[in-house]
Design a protein around this motif. Structure first.
Motif, PDB file in Angstrom:
ATOM      1  N   GLU A   1       0.759  -1.339  -0.033  1.00 29.62           N
ATOM      2  CA  GLU A   1      -0.102  -0.133   0.106  1.00 29.62           C
ATOM      3  C   GLU A   1       0.865   1.196   0.161  1.00 29.62           C
ATOM      4  O   GLU A   1       0.624   2.131  -0.697  1.00 29.62           O
ATOM      5  N   ALA A   2       1.979   1.382   0.802  1.00 32.61           N
ATOM      6  CA  ALA A   2       2.744   2.360   0.896  1.00 32.61           C
ATOM      7  C   ALA A   2       3.507   2.649  -0.532  1.00 32.61           C
ATOM      8  O   ALA A   2       3.645   3.756  -0.926  1.00 32.61           O
TER       9      ALA A   2
ATOM     10  N   GLU B   1       3.134   5.925  -2.823  1.00 31.84           N
ATOM     11  CA  GLU B   1       4.378   6.536  -2.821  1.00 31.84           C
ATOM     12  C   GLU B   1       4.335   7.183  -1.514  1.00 31.84           C
ATOM     13  O   GLU B   1       5.107   8.454  -1.485  1.00 31.84           O
ATOM     14  N   VAL B   2       4.415   6.741  -0.300  1.00 33.24           N
ATOM     15  CA  VAL B   2       4.402   7.132   0.916  1.00 33.24           C
ATOM     16  C   VAL B   2       5.568   6.193   1.702  1.00 33.24           C
ATOM     17  O   VAL B   2       5.641   5.099   1.458  1.00 33.24           O
ATOM     18  N   PRO B   3       6.372   6.780   2.783  1.00 34.66           N
ATOM     19  CA  PRO B   3       7.246   6.083   3.393  1.00 34.66           C
ATOM     20  C   PRO B   3       6.149   5.097   4.353  1.00 34.66           C
ATOM     21  O   PRO B   3       5.036   5.264   4.661  1.00 34.66           O
ATOM     22  N   LEU B   4       6.775   3.744   4.626  1.00 35.82           N
ATOM     23  CA  LEU B   4       6.287   2.890   5.592  1.00 35.82           C
ATOM     24  C   LEU B   4       6.805   2.821   7.099  1.00 35.82           C
ATOM     25  O   LEU B   4       8.216   2.842   7.012  1.00 35.82           O
TER      26      LEU B   4
ATOM     27  N   GLY C   1      10.352  -5.816   3.220  1.00 37.10           N
ATOM     28  CA  GLY C   1      11.076  -5.985   2.148  1.00 37.10           C
ATOM     29  C   GLY C   1      11.014  -6.701   1.154  1.00 37.10           C
ATOM     30  O   GLY C   1      11.114  -6.537  -0.133  1.00 37.10           O
ATOM     31  N   LYS C   2      10.676  -8.326   1.525  1.00 39.39           N
ATOM     32  CA  LYS C   2       9.911  -9.143   0.804  1.00 39.39           C
ATOM     33  C   LYS C   2       8.997  -8.869  -0.251  1.00 39.39           C
ATOM     34  O   LYS C   2       8.609  -9.179  -1.202  1.00 39.39           O
ATOM     35  N   SER C   3       8.067  -8.293   0.581  1.00 41.85           N
ATOM     36  CA  SER C   3       6.575  -8.024  -0.053  1.00 41.85           C
ATOM     37  C   SER C   3       6.667  -6.698  -1.034  1.00 41.85           C
ATOM     38  O   SER C   3       6.181  -6.619  -2.274  1.00 41.85           O
ATOM     39  N   ALA C   4       7.626  -5.590  -0.483  1.00 39.54           N
ATOM     40  CA  ALA C   4       7.794  -4.508  -1.645  1.00 39.54           C
ATOM     41  C   ALA C   4       9.122  -3.917  -1.328  1.00 39.54           C
ATOM     42  O   ALA C   4       9.544  -3.199  -0.574  1.00 39.54           O
TER      43      ALA C   4
END
Length: 291
Positions: free
Chosen positions: A25-26, A30-33, A57-60
């Motif tokens: 979703e982040a 285009e926002v930080p997580l 990190g693995k997901s996105a």
């Protein structure tokens, strides 16, 4: 400064599934997580945060990631972080929740009191991974659902998927109306349900012309109608009214139902005072008090 998408972590599998969903979703928005873990002590905290960071990190892989450990109770910590967040993302169950509870106590408390949109990540893998290509939003009469509809359009836009807008209506109890009138005709004596839906969609549809939209007017309780619609959705979006004069949890019956039982991730939007409250630096309008 871009406000982050904040996700609460506690080491449970539900919270790690929420991390994966939030990472995607982040990137979409285009926002930080930002990962937040509330802990009484530092015992095992580094490992817990590392596991959650690895799952994100693995997901996105391109997500901008940060993390934080705060030493206070989880609900208070997350509500506080939500004052400067794009949204709060939570798992549907926590480590300490009783088996009989359908929604974790922390998630329920945060959904009730946060000053930003709250997502409770529910459902199986097919609902969390965008298999259905559909966002469902609940539309009600008046100004109440305007913010939810706006955000639902934006979600559909960034996901490049269709939007299904659902308006549930029913004849008030104890008001059978004139003999021979159908329920729809009776309701239309006030404001036709189809008009309620059309009015709610008109303005955002003009802004998001790339979003394919379908509307559905259904007679029946909103809780049942929305849960049925969500069975084929990747995300369910609902509004939540402020309940003036009520102490404690401020979620209505519809919100409780979808947060406990929805088969897919559910995003709840509170309605705010346009002068004193902001979400992502964009003021939104406060709706009427709930009965």
């Amino acid at each position: 400064m871009v406000v982050p998408l904040v996700v609460g972590i506690d080491g449970s599998e539900a919270s790690l599934e929420a991390v994966e969903w939030a990472a995607d979703e982040a990137v979409r928005h285009e926002v930080p997580l930002h990962l937040v873990h509330a802990a009484a002590t530092d015992h095992e905290t580094p490992g817990l945060v590392a596991v959650a960071s690895e799952r994100a990190g693995k997901s996105a892989p391109t997500v901008r990631l940060s993390s934080e450990v705060v030493h206070e109770d989880a609900a208070s910590a997350l509500v506080g972080k939500g004052r400067n967040a794009f949204a709060l993302v939570l798992g549907s169950r926590g480590l300490g929740d009783l088996a009989g509870l359908l929604l974790g106590s922390v998630s329920l408390a945060v959904a009730a009191h946060a000053d930003c949109p709250v997502v409770v990540v529910r459902g199986g893998l097919e609902h969390r991974n965008g298999r259905f290509g559909s966002v469902v939003v609940g539309v009600e009469d008046g100004q109440g659902s305007g913010t939810a509809v706006d955000f639902a359009f934006r979600e559909s836009h960034v996901r490049r998927c269709r939007l299904v807008a659902v308006h549930a209506w029913s004849v008030p109890v104890g008001n059978p109306g004139p003999p021979g009138f159908s329920g729809y005709a009776l309701q239309a004596m006030g404001r036709p349900p189809a008009q309620v839906l059309a009015d709610a969609l008109r303005s955002p549809a003009e802004r998001y012309q790339d979003v394919p939209v379908s509307g559905d007017v259904v007679e029946g309780p909103a809780r049942r109608v929305l849960l049925e619609a969500a069975s084929g959705a990747d995300l369910l979006v609902v509004g939540a009214r402020r309940r003036h004069g009520h102490v404690g949890l401020q979620l209505g019956l519809v919100n409780h139902a979808v947060l406990h039982h929805a088969p897919c991730p559910t995003r709840s939007y509170r309605r705010y005072d346009p002068v004193t409250s902001r979400v992502g630096r964009v003021a939104v309008q406060q709706g009427p008090s709930a009965p």
